[in-house]
Design an enzyme around this catalytic site. Structure first.
Site, short mmCIF file in Angstrom:
data_model
loop_
_atom_site.label_atom_id
_atom_site.label_comp_id
_atom_site.label_asym_id
_atom_site.label_seq_id
_atom_site.Cartn_x
_atom_site.Cartn_y
_atom_site.Cartn_z
N ASP A 42 0.83 -1.21 0.00
CA ASP A 42 0.00 0.00 0.00
C ASP A 42 0.86 1.26 0.00
OD1 ASP A 42 -2.34 1.43 -0.02
OD2 ASP A 42 -2.69 1.28 2.14
N GLY A 43 0.34 2.31 -0.63
CA GLY A 43 0.99 3.63 -0.56
C GLY A 43 1.63 4.10 -1.86
N ARG B 60 0.37 7.74 -2.61
CA ARG B 60 0.95 8.76 -1.72
C ARG B 60 2.45 8.93 -1.97
NH1 ARG B 60 -1.21 6.09 3.41
NH2 ARG B 60 -1.73 4.51 1.86
N HIS C 129 2.60 3.42 -9.11
CA HIS C 129 2.34 2.00 -9.39
C HIS C 129 3.53 1.37 -10.13
CE1 HIS C 129 -1.57 2.37 -7.71
NE2 HIS C 129 -2.08 3.10 -8.70
N ARG D 220 -12.15 2.80 -8.06
CA ARG D 220 -11.18 3.84 -8.49
C ARG D 220 -11.50 4.33 -9.90
NH1 ARG D 220 -5.34 2.62 -5.84
NH2 ARG D 220 -6.15 2.07 -3.79
N LEU E 71 10.15 -20.80 -4.65
CA LEU E 71 9.16 -19.90 -4.05
C LEU E 71 7.81 -20.02 -4.75
CD1 LEU E 71 8.48 -17.27 -2.29
CD2 LEU E 71 9.13 -15.99 -4.33
N GLU F 293 0.75 -13.14 12.36
CA GLU F 293 1.31 -11.98 13.05
C GLU F 293 1.24 -10.79 12.09
OE1 GLU F 293 2.37 -11.82 16.18
OE2 GLU F 293 1.86 -13.94 16.44
#
Ligand code: IPE
Ligand code: IPE
Ligand code: MG
Length: 253
Positions: free
Chosen positions: A28-29, A32, A45, A79, A139, A215
């Site tokens: 996120d962010g 900003r 992005h 959006r 992975l 967590e």
């Protein structure tokens, strides 16, 4: 204090790094980050994709087995159309430019989320990247795209209801394992650690069922600024956590 004991004290404070088997990342962010630099949100992005590439490498290098990244939520449809189109094109470009490298690095890609409302060409691309990496054993990179936790649980409920209606499943036999098998994430262990960047402290409909005992670590940096130092700081925080799962004895993370 001699310099030797200073080193010892410092090392003693540092926890042995525990590597989570599954990290969930709420990236996120981006907007900003861009705004703070007088740039367009779309530039944020683009930088976000670079941070994603970097995180995939970090997970490979540190031996994380599963990484789930939140790249487009079912609520992000609210959006502006241009921004949505831009994010969709970024996914296409990421696949086009990085697929060979992901294959070389033994990464298995899974894309989770609703396929409803996606263009057929995008659905084909998703199927293609999953098929081309299906036999990889390194992975597992799970991309949550057009994903919402509530939608996932609703879809799972529908699947289970169909089984019941068809007479293949007795309602009394429904267990947590039945629900887990019906989720998009079937076969993937629940995330041990969920990280969210940009200072927001909420889940925003990410992995609702799977986060039951995750967590959470919230960091202030915007997603494009999340680098190896941030990653290590989060792992140190995670390594200090006691996970009790409702019991009284701490279990290792
Ligand atoms: C995260 O960054 C990327 C997506 C949700 C697609 P944002 O676009 O949410 O950036 P902010 O939160 O507005 O800064
Ligand atoms: C969550 O971020 C979704 C993704 C990172 C893809 P948002 O920016 O959409 O979340 P809210 O709206 O701040 O909760
Ligand atoms: Mg946001």
């Amino acid at each position: 204090m001699s310099s030797d004991s200073a080193i010892t004290a410092e090392t003693a404070q540092r926890p042995r790094l525990r590597i989570p088997a599954h990290i969930g990342m709420i990236m996120d962010g981006n907007g900003r980050w861009a705004k703070a630099r007088g740039k367009l949100r779309t530039e944020g992005h683009i930088e976000g994709v670079k941070a994603l590439r970097n995180l995939v490498e970090l997970c490979i290098n540190y031996g994380v087995a599963n990484l789930t990244v939140f790249s487009f939520s079912s609520e992000n449809w609210t959006r502006p159309r241009d921004e949505i189109a831009f994010i969709f094109n970024l996914l296409r470009r990421f696949v086009a430019s990085d697929l060979q490298k992901l294959i070389r690095n033994n990464v298995k890609v899974r894309i989770i989320g609703s396929r409803t409302g996606l263009e057929p060409s995008l659905t084909r691309l998703i199927d293609d990247v999953e098929a081309k990496t299906a036999t990889n054993t390194g992975l597992t990179l799970i991309v949550a795209f057009n994903y919402g936790g509530k939608a996932e649980i609703t879809d799972a409920t529908r699947l289970i209801a169909r089984e019941v209606a068809a007479g293949r499943l007795n309602p009394d036999d429904i267990t947590e394992a039945t629900v887990e098998r019906a989720l998009y994430t079937h076969g993937i262990p629940d995330p041990d650690l969920i990280i969210r960047t940009s200072g927001e402290q909420r889940i925003s409909n990410f992995l609702l069922w799977q986060a039951a005992y995750s967590e959470f670590v919230f960091v202030d940096e915007y997603w494009p600024d999340f680098d190896e130092a941030s990653f290590l700081r989060v792992l140190e925080t995670f390594s200090l956590r006691d996970r009790r799962y409702g019991g009284i004895e701490a279990k290792t993370p």
